[in-house]
Design a protein around this motif. Structure first.
Motif, mmCIF file in Angstrom:
data_model
loop_
_atom_site.group_PDB
_atom_site.id
_atom_site.type_symbol
_atom_site.label_atom_id
_atom_site.label_comp_id
_atom_site.label_asym_id
_atom_site.label_seq_id
_atom_site.Cartn_x
_atom_site.Cartn_y
_atom_site.Cartn_z
ATOM 1 N N ALA A 5 -6.307 -9.204 -20.672
ATOM 2 C CA ALA A 5 -5.320 -8.756 -19.679
ATOM 3 C C ALA A 5 -6.021 -7.971 -18.572
ATOM 4 O O ALA A 5 -5.630 -8.027 -17.399
ATOM 5 N N PHE A 6 -7.047 -7.206 -18.961
ATOM 6 C CA PHE A 6 -7.977 -6.623 -17.991
ATOM 7 C C PHE A 6 -9.249 -7.456 -18.048
ATOM 8 O O PHE A 6 -9.751 -7.744 -19.128
ATOM 9 N N ASP A 7 -9.771 -7.855 -16.881
ATOM 10 C CA ASP A 7 -10.957 -8.706 -16.878
ATOM 11 C C ASP A 7 -11.745 -8.462 -15.593
ATOM 12 O O ASP A 7 -11.201 -8.618 -14.493
ATOM 13 N N PRO A 8 -13.034 -8.085 -15.691
ATOM 14 C CA PRO A 8 -13.818 -7.776 -14.500
ATOM 15 C C PRO A 8 -14.314 -9.001 -13.733
ATOM 16 O O PRO A 8 -14.966 -8.856 -12.701
ATOM 17 N N THR A 9 -14.016 -10.223 -14.236
ATOM 18 C CA THR A 9 -14.441 -11.428 -13.521
ATOM 19 C C THR A 9 -13.340 -11.989 -12.628
ATOM 20 O O THR A 9 -13.417 -13.132 -12.176
ATOM 21 N N CYS A 10 -12.328 -11.179 -12.365
ATOM 22 C CA CYS A 10 -11.151 -11.649 -11.629
ATOM 23 C C CYS A 10 -11.367 -11.750 -10.124
ATOM 24 O O CYS A 10 -10.472 -12.180 -9.393
ATOM 25 N N SER A 11 -12.540 -11.366 -9.637
ATOM 26 C CA SER A 11 -12.759 -11.243 -8.204
ATOM 27 C C SER A 11 -12.363 -12.482 -7.386
ATOM 28 O O SER A 11 -11.715 -12.354 -6.354
ATOM 29 N N PRO A 12 -12.728 -13.707 -7.796
ATOM 30 C CA PRO A 12 -12.338 -14.871 -6.991
ATOM 31 C C PRO A 12 -10.822 -15.022 -6.844
ATOM 32 O O PRO A 12 -10.338 -15.432 -5.782
ATOM 33 N N LEU A 13 -10.079 -14.676 -7.887
ATOM 34 C CA LEU A 13 -8.616 -14.764 -7.790
ATOM 35 C C LEU A 13 -8.055 -13.645 -6.914
ATOM 36 O O LEU A 13 -7.112 -13.858 -6.142
ATOM 37 N N ILE A 14 -8.637 -12.452 -7.030
ATOM 38 C CA ILE A 14 -8.214 -11.344 -6.163
ATOM 39 C C ILE A 14 -8.469 -11.693 -4.701
ATOM 40 O O ILE A 14 -7.625 -11.472 -3.827
ATOM 41 N N ASN A 15 -9.647 -12.275 -4.425
ATOM 42 C CA ASN A 15 -9.964 -12.693 -3.058
ATOM 43 C C ASN A 15 -9.002 -13.772 -2.576
ATOM 44 O O ASN A 15 -8.554 -13.761 -1.416
ATOM 45 N N LEU A 16 -8.703 -14.716 -3.445
ATOM 46 C CA LEU A 16 -7.813 -15.818 -3.090
ATOM 47 C C LEU A 16 -6.468 -15.317 -2.594
ATOM 48 O O LEU A 16 -5.915 -15.821 -1.612
ATOM 49 N N TRP A 17 -5.945 -14.282 -3.268
ATOM 50 C CA TRP A 17 -4.636 -13.762 -2.917
ATOM 51 C C TRP A 17 -4.704 -12.684 -1.823
ATOM 52 O O TRP A 17 -3.686 -12.085 -1.482
ATOM 53 N N GLY A 18 -5.907 -12.438 -1.289
ATOM 54 C CA GLY A 18 -6.039 -11.550 -0.128
ATOM 55 C C GLY A 18 -6.174 -10.086 -0.451
ATOM 56 O O GLY A 18 -5.994 -9.237 0.425
ATOM 57 N N PHE A 19 -6.556 -9.745 -1.713
ATOM 58 C CA PHE A 19 -6.660 -8.334 -2.093
ATOM 59 C C PHE A 19 -8.100 -7.876 -2.305
ATOM 60 O O PHE A 19 -8.322 -6.729 -2.662
ATOM 61 N N GLY A 20 -9.042 -8.755 -2.102
ATOM 62 C CA GLY A 20 -10.422 -8.417 -2.419
ATOM 63 C C GLY A 20 -11.286 -8.184 -1.206
ATOM 64 O O GLY A 20 -10.809 -7.826 -0.122
ATOM 65 N N PHE A 21 -12.588 -8.404 -1.378
ATOM 66 C CA PHE A 21 -13.549 -8.162 -0.320
ATOM 67 C C PHE A 21 -13.824 -9.414 0.492
ATOM 68 O O PHE A 21 -14.661 -9.421 1.381
ATOM 69 N N LYS A 22 -13.104 -10.508 0.199
ATOM 70 C CA LYS A 22 -13.327 -11.759 0.903
ATOM 71 C C LYS A 22 -12.032 -12.551 0.860
ATOM 72 O O LYS A 22 -11.437 -12.726 -0.200
ATOM 73 N N ASN A 23 -11.549 -13.026 2.006
ATOM 74 C CA ASN A 23 -10.337 -13.833 2.053
ATOM 75 C C ASN A 23 -10.698 -15.310 1.991
ATOM 76 O O ASN A 23 -11.561 -15.783 2.730
ATOM 77 N N MET A 24 -10.021 -16.023 1.113
ATOM 78 C CA MET A 24 -10.317 -17.432 0.934
ATOM 79 C C MET A 24 -9.156 -18.281 1.447
ATOM 80 O O MET A 24 -8.358 -17.835 2.266
ATOM 81 N N GLU A 25 -9.070 -19.499 0.946
ATOM 82 C CA GLU A 25 -8.022 -20.404 1.381
ATOM 83 C C GLU A 25 -6.659 -19.960 0.856
ATOM 84 O O GLU A 25 -6.558 -19.096 -0.005
ATOM 85 N N ASN A 26 -5.608 -20.611 1.374
ATOM 86 C CA ASN A 26 -4.280 -20.307 0.866
ATOM 87 C C ASN A 26 -4.180 -20.735 -0.594
ATOM 88 O O ASN A 26 -4.697 -21.789 -0.984
ATOM 89 N N PRO A 27 -3.511 -19.937 -1.426
ATOM 90 C CA PRO A 27 -3.397 -20.287 -2.847
ATOM 91 C C PRO A 27 -2.660 -21.609 -3.047
ATOM 92 O O PRO A 27 -1.692 -21.913 -2.352
ATOM 93 N N SER A 28 -3.128 -22.381 -3.992
ATOM 94 C CA SER A 28 -2.454 -23.615 -4.392
ATOM 95 C C SER A 28 -2.733 -23.827 -5.872
ATOM 96 O O SER A 28 -3.696 -23.290 -6.423
ATOM 97 N N ASP A 29 -1.896 -24.618 -6.518
ATOM 98 C CA ASP A 29 -2.085 -24.862 -7.950
ATOM 99 C C ASP A 29 -3.469 -25.438 -8.228
ATOM 100 O O ASP A 29 -4.144 -25.034 -9.187
ATOM 101 N N VAL A 68 -13.702 -18.133 -14.215
ATOM 102 C CA VAL A 68 -13.188 -16.780 -14.414
ATOM 103 C C VAL A 68 -13.007 -16.551 -15.909
ATOM 104 O O VAL A 68 -12.471 -17.400 -16.613
ATOM 105 N N GLY A 69 -13.480 -15.407 -16.390
ATOM 106 C CA GLY A 69 -13.328 -15.071 -17.806
ATOM 107 C C GLY A 69 -14.505 -14.241 -18.285
ATOM 108 O O GLY A 69 -15.669 -14.616 -18.075
ATOM 109 N N HIS A 70 -14.196 -13.105 -18.920
ATOM 110 C CA HIS A 70 -15.271 -12.193 -19.306
ATOM 111 C C HIS A 70 -16.186 -12.767 -20.379
ATOM 112 O O HIS A 70 -17.298 -12.271 -20.586
ATOM 113 N N ASN A 71 -15.748 -13.820 -21.060
ATOM 114 C CA ASN A 71 -16.586 -14.466 -22.063
ATOM 115 C C ASN A 71 -17.611 -15.411 -21.432
ATOM 116 O O ASN A 71 -18.419 -16.020 -22.149
ATOM 117 N N LYS A 72 -17.619 -15.506 -20.115
ATOM 118 C CA LYS A 72 -18.546 -16.405 -19.415
ATOM 119 C C LYS A 72 -19.701 -15.666 -18.751
ATOM 120 O O LYS A 72 -20.444 -16.244 -17.949
#
Length: 333
Positions: A105-129, A139-143
């Motif tokens: 539920a807490f995961d430090p590898t979430c950065s690409p998803l945070i960026n995707l939704w516009g909350f991180g240090f880099k803005n990416m494309e519009n979210p899509s499925d 994404v996943g701390h086991n990786k």
């Protein structure tokens, strides 16, 4: 000029071990300002420790600031060769421990998803499925793991972000320094995450107000307190909510807490979470995890840490304020 990390690593044990033995009269000092977020540190001590505290704070963010391309974190994310400093290693190890404990539920590898939704240090494309599905593949701390003082990634696109524990961990590190100086009365407040010990200047227990959150993202901020917490001994407290940080996408507002299992902003009707724990890193991570978890898995998550106390403000199906709290939370209210 950037701080010399090798010098810093050498100096931290000195900073942490040289407790003061003095008979001079103590006084309360206040260090406050804003860098990456606001900070206010109050402590009772014969001498001014502000310079040491700011040094530690600067070193912390030189290691973990995702917006600084020269930080240790950015170099790891960019797959550059870098010597990992002690702060980065502590942040990584604690994050892995807490990701396991919260079952992702807490995961430090979430950065690409945070960026995707516009909350991180880099803005990416519009979210899509399809894009979310692609990102979730790396994404996943086991990786990711730490081996031989080096970060090992299963996929080079994997990115780390310690922002969800950053304020809590910095509070813990500064509190550790104050403890090493035999400071018995202090409150370290960084971005609303707090470690307190002893008494305030009036000789009373430290008090912390929890703001009553607005029901809807973008609504006027409330100025009234939901509860006042009275902190005894040494305590750590963290509060998380979406009402101060949200984005609009296709006419809909989304909070900044991302559910890593779906790739979408959390939709569990939780407005605010306050957690009291043995250390502020744990409190910070659990406050984020509770905000992010699916509603059906909330009770399961709360059972993973029997030592924390929590106060959760959420909306029922009729949009009424409701409270879910741990059994011993009342003792602090």
């Amino acid at each position: 000029m950037p701080i010399n990390k090798q010098l810093t690593i050498a100096m931290f044990p000195i900073l942490f071990s040289s407790a003061a033995r003095c008979t001079e009269k103590s006084e309360y000092h206040v260090l406050s300002g804003e860098r990456h977020t606001y900070y206010r540190i109050t402590y009772n001590y014969p001498y001014d420790l502000n310079e040491d505290i700011l040094f530690i704070y600067d070193v912390f963010y030189e290691s973990l600031n995702p917006f600084d391309q020269q930080s240790t974190l950015s170099k790891v994310n960019n797959n550059e060769a870098v010597i990992l400093d002690t702060i980065f290693i502590e942040a990584f190890n604690r994050s892995m421990e807490l990701a396991d404990k919260t079952r992702g539920a807490f995961d430090p590898t979430c950065s690409p998803l945070i960026n995707l939704w516009g909350f991180g240090f880099k803005n990416m494309e519009n979210p899509s499925d399809s894009l979310i599905k692609e990102i979730r593949e790396y994404v996943g701390h086991n990786k990711v793991s730490l081996k031989n003082d080096s970060i090992q990634k299963e996929d080079s696109r994997l990115q780390l972000n310690f922002s969800a524990i950053g304020d809590g961990l910095s509070c813990d590190i500064i509190a550790r320094y104050l403890d090493s100086k035999d400071v018995n009365d202090y409150m370290v407040d960084i971005g609303g995450e707090i470690v307190s010990k002893g008494k305030n200047k009036a000789g009373n227990n430290w008090s912390v107000g929890v703001i009553k959150p607005p029901k809807y993202l973008g609504a006027d901020k409330f100025s009234e307190f939901e509860i006042i917490l009275h902190l005894t001994g040494k305590m750590a407290i963290a509060t998380s909510g979406n009402y101060n940080n949200y984005r609009s996408q296709n006419g809909k507002r989304y909070g900044h807490t991302i559910n890593l299992h779906t790739g979408y902003p959390a939709n569990n009707r939780i407005l605010s979470v306050t957690v009291i724990a043995g250390d502020c890193t744990t409190a910070d991570a659990y406050a984020t995890a509770i905000m992010a978890v699916e509603a059906s898995k909330l009770n399961e998550l709360l059972l993973t840490n029997g030592e924390m106390e929590y106060y959760i403000i959420y909306l029922d199906e009729q949009d009424n304020y409701c409270i879910k709290q741990s059994g011993n939370m009342d003792r602090y209210m």
